[in-house]
Write an enzyme that holds these catalytic residues in place. Structure first.
Site, PDB file in Angstrom:
ATOM      1  N   ASP A   2      -5.540  -4.256  -2.381  1.00 45.06           N
ATOM      2  CA  ASP A   2      -4.487  -3.819  -1.465  1.00 45.06           C
ATOM      3  C   ASP A   2      -3.700  -4.996  -0.879  1.00 45.06           C
ATOM      4  O   ASP A   2      -4.262  -5.981  -0.415  1.00 45.06           O
ATOM      5  CB  ASP A   2      -5.129  -3.023  -0.325  1.00 45.06           C
ATOM      6  N   SER A  48       0.839  -1.198   0.000  1.00 42.75           N
ATOM      7  CA  SER A  48       0.000   0.000   0.000  1.00 42.75           C
ATOM      8  C   SER A  48       0.881   1.257   0.000  1.00 42.75           C
ATOM      9  O   SER A  48       1.762   1.374  -0.835  1.00 42.75           O
ATOM     10  CB  SER A  48      -0.953  -0.043   1.196  1.00 42.75           C
TER      11      SER A  48
END
Length: 295
Positions: free
Chosen positions: A180, A68
């Site tokens: 993610d 991320s």
């Protein structure tokens, strides 16, 4: 665990050399240090402080991986973006720089702009151009497994790693539907080990404190995932040699204007961890850097 594993590997290699008549040769190689950076939206700016403190302490990072926002910081660092430039860019960042609201059945926004965001500060666009080995972690929504990108274009991998489920649309890349990386690799310790790290420093960014009332849907989603992850952190923690825990729980997910304070938090936590890092590295540095040559 990393030190013990290193001793075991050297013992096995030595036994093989003895049984096969091999000869031990000094390679002069120091331990390779890998840095694994977790996610956290704006809280990830603390990673810049972590890097500053490591640089000041002359602890060389040989490979780096991120999930991320950690992937963004890792990509910038690996491609040679100066830390002061990262800090200036972080302070000026707003949601519109990397996200665009696009309501659909799959999410609220697109993060297509994230590729341009990286390329505005970095001269390089491919993993192969990195100054040190780089890995970016994403999650395959079909299999639930972590996917580690180490070659090709950085931009699509970065978008996938930052596609926070429920907020950003999933990213289709290389025949996969990706979201993610924090779901499967909250701190990508395995990724830096795959890059050849002998010693791993991991950075974990705790989200908003327990008991605090969430203010919006992003915080509701974030808090929900954080609760799940508290029970799933043992795996990567066991594999890391040192874990750095910047105090960022009181920062909001979009607190980009708090960049100086976030960087200070990363620096402070890392400075406190430097003695632990040096102590953990010492046994590895005393080990003879050798390999076995067979006739």
């Amino acid at each position: 665990m990393g030190v013990a594993k290193n001793w075991l590997l050297q013992l096995v290699d030595g036994l093989r050399g003895f049984t096969r008549g091999g000869k031990r040769v000094d390679t002069g190689r120091r331990p390779r240090i890998g840095l694994a950076l977790g996610g956290g939206f704006a809280r990830g700016i603390a990673h810049i402080g972590v890097l500053k403190a490591l640089v000041d302490a002359k602890i060389q990072i040989d490979c780096i991986a991120g999930t991320s926002v950690g992937a963004l910081i890792a990509a910038a660092y690996a491609t040679g973006v100066p830390l002061d430039k990262m800090q200036r860019r972080a302070a000026a960042t707003r949601f519109a720089d990397f996200g665009k609201w696009r309501l659909s059945r799959m999410g609220f926004a697109s993060n297509e702009r994230l590729e341009r965001y990286l390329y505005q500060i970095s001269l390089f666009t491919r993993f192969e151009q990195s100054k040190i080995p780089l890995s970016i972690a994403a999650t395959d929504l079909g299999s639930g497994e972590a996917v580690y990108f180490t070659e090709g274009e950085i931009g699509p991998a970065l978008r996938a790693s930052c596609a926070y489920p429920g907020l950003f649309l999933p990213v289709e890349h290389q025949g996969r539907i990706l979201v993610d990386g924090f779901l499967a690799a909250p701190v990508p310790v395995d990724a830096v080990k795959r890059l050849g790290a002998d010693f791993v420093i991991a950075v974990w960014l705790e989200s908003a404190g327990r008991g605090e009332k969430p203010e919006n849907v992003v915080e509701v989603i974030s808090r929900s995932f954080s609760i799940m992850q508290r029970n799933a952190n043992d795996n990567w923690r066991r594999k890391a040699d040192v874990v750095i825990l910047p105090d960022v729980v009181h920062f909001a997910w979009d607190d980009f204007q708090q960049t100086p304070q976030l960087i200070d938090a990363g620096e402070a936590a890392t400075r406190s961890a430097i003695p632990q890092i040096r102590a953990a590295l010492a046994p590895l540095e005393r080990l003879p850097a050798t390999r076995t040559v067979y006739p």
